[in-house]
Design an enzyme around this catalytic site. Sequence first.
Site, mmCIF file in Angstrom:
data_model
loop_
_atom_site.group_PDB
_atom_site.id
_atom_site.type_symbol
_atom_site.label_atom_id
_atom_site.label_comp_id
_atom_site.label_asym_id
_atom_site.label_seq_id
_atom_site.Cartn_x
_atom_site.Cartn_y
_atom_site.Cartn_z
ATOM 1 N N ASP A 40 0.855 -1.231 -0.284
ATOM 2 C CA ASP A 40 -0.219 0.111 -0.256
ATOM 3 C C ASP A 40 0.877 1.115 -0.105
ATOM 4 O O ASP A 40 0.119 2.067 0.512
ATOM 5 C CB ASP A 40 -0.896 -0.348 1.131
ATOM 6 C CG ASP A 40 -2.128 -1.113 1.091
ATOM 7 O OD1 ASP A 40 -1.992 -1.693 0.022
ATOM 8 O OD2 ASP A 40 -1.895 -1.707 2.158
ATOM 9 N N LYS A 64 1.933 2.017 -5.064
ATOM 10 C CA LYS A 64 3.105 1.716 -5.974
ATOM 11 C C LYS A 64 2.416 2.065 -6.949
ATOM 12 O O LYS A 64 2.750 2.606 -8.685
ATOM 13 C CB LYS A 64 3.255 0.325 -6.197
ATOM 14 C CG LYS A 64 4.665 -0.160 -5.235
ATOM 15 C CD LYS A 64 3.770 -1.868 -4.792
ATOM 16 C CE LYS A 64 3.040 -2.028 -4.553
ATOM 17 N NZ LYS A 64 2.784 -2.093 -2.926
ATOM 18 N N ALA A 116 -3.791 -8.379 -4.024
ATOM 19 C CA ALA A 116 -3.368 -6.247 -4.141
ATOM 20 C C ALA A 116 -4.400 -6.056 -4.738
ATOM 21 O O ALA A 116 -5.357 -6.931 -5.740
ATOM 22 C CB ALA A 116 -1.947 -7.007 -5.629
ATOM 23 N N GLY A 117 -4.493 -4.360 -4.958
ATOM 24 C CA GLY A 117 -5.944 -4.241 -5.242
ATOM 25 C C GLY A 117 -5.532 -2.397 -5.474
ATOM 26 O O GLY A 117 -4.913 -1.622 -3.997
ATOM 27 N N HIS A 118 -6.199 -1.775 -6.286
ATOM 28 C CA HIS A 118 -5.408 -0.035 -6.612
ATOM 29 C C HIS A 118 -6.419 0.433 -7.730
ATOM 30 O O HIS A 118 -7.477 -0.723 -8.544
ATOM 31 C CB HIS A 118 -4.431 -0.196 -6.507
ATOM 32 C CG HIS A 118 -3.724 -0.642 -7.981
ATOM 33 N ND1 HIS A 118 -3.148 -1.344 -7.907
ATOM 34 C CD2 HIS A 118 -3.915 -0.212 -8.871
ATOM 35 C CE1 HIS A 118 -2.702 -1.855 -8.775
ATOM 36 N NE2 HIS A 118 -2.641 -1.241 -9.759
ATOM 37 N N ARG A 155 3.855 -29.050 -6.138
ATOM 38 C CA ARG A 155 3.199 -30.284 -6.622
ATOM 39 C C ARG A 155 1.872 -31.219 -6.872
ATOM 40 O O ARG A 155 2.153 -31.710 -7.756
ATOM 41 C CB ARG A 155 4.544 -30.420 -6.409
ATOM 42 C CG ARG A 155 6.041 -30.006 -6.703
ATOM 43 C CD ARG A 155 6.979 -31.548 -6.505
ATOM 44 N NE ARG A 155 7.082 -31.260 -5.637
ATOM 45 C CZ ARG A 155 8.169 -32.445 -4.520
ATOM 46 N NH1 ARG A 155 9.118 -32.368 -5.585
ATOM 47 N NH2 ARG A 155 7.966 -32.261 -3.082
ATOM 48 N N GLN A 201 2.844 -5.480 -3.237
ATOM 49 C CA GLN A 201 2.728 -6.444 -1.559
ATOM 50 C C GLN A 201 3.579 -5.418 -1.491
ATOM 51 O O GLN A 201 4.683 -3.886 -1.653
ATOM 52 C CB GLN A 201 3.026 -7.584 -1.380
ATOM 53 C CG GLN A 201 0.701 -7.992 -1.085
ATOM 54 C CD GLN A 201 1.078 -9.132 -2.313
ATOM 55 O OE1 GLN A 201 1.347 -9.390 -3.028
ATOM 56 N NE2 GLN A 201 0.054 -8.318 -2.998
ATOM 57 N N THR A 235 -8.645 -3.688 -1.494
ATOM 58 C CA THR A 235 -9.136 -4.951 -1.607
ATOM 59 C C THR A 235 -10.135 -5.116 -0.462
ATOM 60 O O THR A 235 -11.102 -6.434 -0.900
ATOM 61 C CB THR A 235 -8.089 -5.971 -1.805
ATOM 62 O OG1 THR A 235 -7.021 -5.670 -2.366
ATOM 63 C CG2 THR A 235 -8.531 -7.861 -1.541
ATOM 64 N N ARG A 294 -6.456 0.709 7.838
ATOM 65 C CA ARG A 294 -4.651 0.691 8.070
ATOM 66 C C ARG A 294 -4.197 0.888 9.371
ATOM 67 O O ARG A 294 -4.822 2.125 10.015
ATOM 68 C CB ARG A 294 -4.012 1.434 6.635
ATOM 69 C CG ARG A 294 -4.201 0.332 5.231
ATOM 70 C CD ARG A 294 -3.744 0.873 4.104
ATOM 71 N NE ARG A 294 -4.152 0.903 2.877
ATOM 72 C CZ ARG A 294 -3.929 0.916 2.272
ATOM 73 N NH1 ARG A 294 -3.685 2.062 1.567
ATOM 74 N NH2 ARG A 294 -4.451 0.242 0.438
ATOM 75 N N LEU A 315 3.181 12.655 0.363
ATOM 76 C CA LEU A 315 3.528 13.426 1.589
ATOM 77 C C LEU A 315 2.605 14.192 1.509
ATOM 78 O O LEU A 315 2.822 15.009 2.952
ATOM 79 C CB LEU A 315 4.876 13.955 0.659
ATOM 80 C CG LEU A 315 5.753 15.084 1.486
ATOM 81 C CD1 LEU A 315 6.953 14.361 3.098
ATOM 82 C CD2 LEU A 315 6.909 15.817 0.614
HETATM 83 P P1 IMP Z 1 -2.378 -12.686 1.867
HETATM 84 O O1 IMP Z 1 -1.074 -12.483 1.174
HETATM 85 O O2 IMP Z 1 -4.003 -12.208 1.534
HETATM 86 O O3 IMP Z 1 -1.966 -13.999 2.556
HETATM 87 O O4 IMP Z 1 -2.361 -11.711 3.545
HETATM 88 C C1 IMP Z 1 -0.936 -12.480 4.224
HETATM 89 C C2 IMP Z 1 -0.671 -10.619 4.887
HETATM 90 O O5 IMP Z 1 -0.638 -9.659 3.590
HETATM 91 C C3 IMP Z 1 -2.086 -10.486 5.501
HETATM 92 O O6 IMP Z 1 -1.186 -9.635 6.108
HETATM 93 C C4 IMP Z 1 -2.343 -8.991 4.566
HETATM 94 O O7 IMP Z 1 -2.712 -7.529 5.318
HETATM 95 C C5 IMP Z 1 -0.945 -8.465 3.317
HETATM 96 N N1 IMP Z 1 -1.178 -7.952 1.974
HETATM 97 C C6 IMP Z 1 -1.406 -8.877 1.203
HETATM 98 N N2 IMP Z 1 -1.844 -8.464 0.113
HETATM 99 C C7 IMP Z 1 -1.517 -7.164 0.612
HETATM 100 C C8 IMP Z 1 -1.717 -5.520 0.014
HETATM 101 O O8 IMP Z 1 -1.618 -5.538 -1.241
HETATM 102 N N3 IMP Z 1 -1.155 -4.555 0.477
HETATM 103 C C9 IMP Z 1 -0.689 -4.810 1.809
HETATM 104 N N4 IMP Z 1 -0.646 -5.876 2.155
HETATM 105 C C10 IMP Z 1 -1.259 -6.630 1.873
#
Ligand code: IMP
Length: 419
Positions: free
Chosen positions: A13, A16, A39-41, A143, A218, A294, A299, A326
């Site tokens: 977050d 990026k 991921a999400g944006h 696998r 991430q 997502t 946060r 900033l």
């Molecule tokens: P997972 O990737 O869903 O297995 O989550 C594992 C950890 O990574 C958790 O703490 C999530 O909140 C964090 N996480 C996964 N994807 C993101 C992201 O895109 N931004 C911030 N934190 C993330």
Amino acid sequence: MSSLTVLGCMWGDEAKAKIVDFLGASADVVVRFQGGANAGHTIVADGVKYVFHTVPSGILYPGSKCVIGSGTVVDPFGLQEEMQALMQKGIEFTGRLFIDERAGLVLPLHKALDSSTEETLGKAKIGTTGKGIGPAYSDQTARCGLRLGDLKHPGWLKERLASLYRYHGQEISTRRLNAELKALAEVGEFLKPFADQADALVREWYLAGQSILFEGAQGTLLDLTYGSYPFVTSSHTISGGASTGTGFPPRWLDRSIGVYKAYATRVGEGPFPTELFDATAERIRKTGNEYGATTGRPRRIGWFDAVAGKYTAALNGIDSLAVTLLDVLSGIPELKICTGYWLGNRKLAGWPSHPLELAEAQPEYLALKGWDADLGKLRSLSRLPKNAREYLEAIQDLLEVPVKLVSVGKDRTQTIVVK
Ligand code: IMP
């Protein structure tokens, strides 16, 4: 020939996507190499809102090609939905999106396993996004996972899916198995034109002189090995992941930009040494709209952590820094940057690898004066308030890497390029 890797260098977050979008204008190819729909944006371009989870945001530039590399895990149904929503907004995918056939599949089973594992872990849960990421990667490593290329081979797919359920000790009726196979066959038809051996294409394009931009998802502190294990994601978010997750030779990774938010945030569980629980955190959360893209989760907020920052810059071989959000810090009278960690009366040499040490680490801070001006309209470093410049200088000095980009707002144009 050139390649550039853009990496989130904290807990994700870091905005990026804004930086990738800004730099995307000069890239011929934008490549995702790890992660999935965790991921999400959202990108707003010319007043239109585009939502991304798996598709590289470079798709917004009509001249760019986009790749979803072998190191990602793809939820085929989610990806189809995402692509269809983008298609409705006029985005063209034919001949522009290439998904490596080796990308792992995230199946409904993985999402169910993700939530049941979290439930079993109870207090020790990771706080995942619930998108099935961990179980999908675990199956690849074990696998027994399925890959995008399997969708082309119905007989093989049936056998692999049935054995995957068996591997997880789950009963599945023939009716349910057939229904899942039918759904996979349909989504497979939709994705077929985009499935390819993308590694060869990216190498070929690089050698032909095209510029390749690797878009990390991430952040480094969520890297499976080097992050705050076990509170991490299941992929390799560090710069090396761009090579293993695409089949791109490591010596062709030319430059890397580390994206750091001007303060720290984290979603999910796990230690966060500079975390704040006061009115300043609340203010930053509100001003910075710090809610998970997502999952919508608020946060966690903290001061900029230069101990973690220096560690991630070194780990990734970062050449320059992009400091984002900033503008969110305007109006806070005093800002702090963590410059060291203490464990009792022992100062740590750097970022500790054990979660217990990280949880107990007491930050040492450098205090800096804040500024009041609204930064959103400023387009050069010299126009920034003196205290904002000093704040950036402190980050640059502590991380020993020059700041090259500063983001002062969501819009593409709200970006300062440091000369
Ligand atoms: P997972 O990737 O869903 O297995 O989550 C594992 C950890 O990574 C958790 O703490 C999530 O909140 C964090 N996480 C996964 N994807 C993101 C992201 O895109 N931004 C911030 N934190 C993330």
